[in-house]
Write an enzyme that holds these catalytic residues in place. Sequence first.
Site, PDB file in Angstrom:
ATOM      1  N   HIS A  78      -3.673   7.002   3.203  1.00 27.25           N
ATOM      2  CA  HIS A  78      -4.039   5.708   2.617  1.00 27.25           C
ATOM      3  C   HIS A  78      -5.362   5.268   3.236  1.00 27.25           C
ATOM      4  CE1 HIS A  78      -4.155   1.665   1.327  1.00 27.25           C
ATOM      5  NE2 HIS A  78      -3.743   1.131   2.463  1.00 27.25           N
ATOM      6  N   CYS A 123       0.817  -1.224   0.000  1.00 23.82           N
ATOM      7  CA  CYS A 123       0.000   0.000   0.000  1.00 23.82           C
ATOM      8  C   CYS A 123       0.847   1.269   0.000  1.00 23.82           C
ATOM      9  CB  CYS A 123      -0.955  -0.003   1.186  1.00 23.82           C
ATOM     10  SG  CYS A 123      -2.009  -1.451   1.201  1.00 23.82           S
ATOM     11  N   ASN A 137     -10.211  -0.712   0.562  1.00 18.43           N
ATOM     12  CA  ASN A 137      -8.764  -0.500   0.519  1.00 18.43           C
ATOM     13  C   ASN A 137      -8.266  -0.904  -0.867  1.00 18.43           C
ATOM     14  OD1 ASN A 137      -5.998  -0.647   0.722  1.00 18.43           O
ATOM     15  ND2 ASN A 137      -5.969  -1.743   2.677  1.00 18.43           N
TER      16      ASN A 137
END
Length: 360
Positions: A255, A115, A285
């Site tokens: 994020h 990520c 996500n």
Amino acid sequence: MANHNAVVTGYGFHAPSRIVTNRDFEKMVDTSDEWITTRTGIKERHFAADGESTSTLAIRAAKVALERAHMRPADLDLIVVGSASPDYLFPATACIVQSALGAEHAGAFDVEAACTSFISALAIANGMILGGTARNALVIGAETLSRLLDFTDRTTCVLFGDGAGAVVLEASNASVGVESAVLHADGSKGELLLVRAGGTRMPASKETVEQGQHFIRMQGGEVFKLAVKSMCDAAEEALAAAGVTGDDIDLLVPHQANLRIIDAVARRLHFPPEKVFVNIQHYGNTSAASIPIALSEAAEQGRLHKGDRVLLAAFGGGFTWGAAVMEWWGVPIPDRREKGLVGRAARTVDDLLERVRLPG
Ligand code: COA
């Protein structure tokens, strides 16, 4: 040396059209809309259709970003794709994007830091622009994580989504752009979040497939504990490196992994909700894609304006974490040609020496 900074002149994102809601998951695993919403903030996510993959999502996002930047693919000299779910082990997804765009002068490679991949890709492109080896870079975060999900594992399958976001990062004489980028890693914590099989350590086999070893496995609670501290530490480091404080930031774009993580980070960094961008409810996500999708949506929704200062922060598998501060531009450079900003970057020492003689 011409004093070039790296500025974002175009942005774009693409989310596949298929939307999967929490209610849809209630039919697949023992979960509920209430559990997913209260524990994560996610209401729905987008999943790629058959025939779509990380590169097809990336290409669509890239085209929007290039269009906004008024940049032709042939003017690109660098394409970096951040992804943990590339089309292939190799060739790089960035090469597939390069070919589809017809970016004939661009070098292309992938970056994998889970990520944290987008911030990593941004840091590399920024460094190459500052160093004079790139002028016009396309930086993409793209994922098709739905292909790596075990739809019998309720602890992971409800969390992730597919999508892509892209920015055009280019050399500018203006005193704006990426002001700092910091990256960190702790590989001893790799087991917390991984796809075990399909690489060279555990090649794909009948057994690995039967055991579901090619799916994402995660120790969610442990990841959660590390997430808040790592994002806050990186954010504070990036602020200090840019010589600014949280008060100088107009928008925090974190994020999008879990709303509780985002809220905790915002609280600890003393950011009021109106200075924090959240869109996890619509996308889940999307790993490397989450920050460029969020940046693009923030700009489209009028939450980001030219001259605003943005703080990006991410964490992810690896374990990796990082942050960046940049002054948002988001519009084409009007007089590129007059400023000597069109054309390929320096590839040789002679080119570089030539560039040193460019007016600042
Ligand atoms: N639906 C219903 N119940 C679920 C569930 C789901 N989708 N997933 C897990 N549960 C259950 C667990 O099995 C557990 O049950 P038990 O107490 O009977 O064992 C219970 O809910 C609580 O689990 P717990 O792990 O304590 O929940 P949590 O509050 O920590 O939330 C996460 C779980 C995964 C949402 C959270 O840990 C998280 O977001 N972690 C970070 C993950 C992340 O961001 N990863 C990406 C990194 S980039």
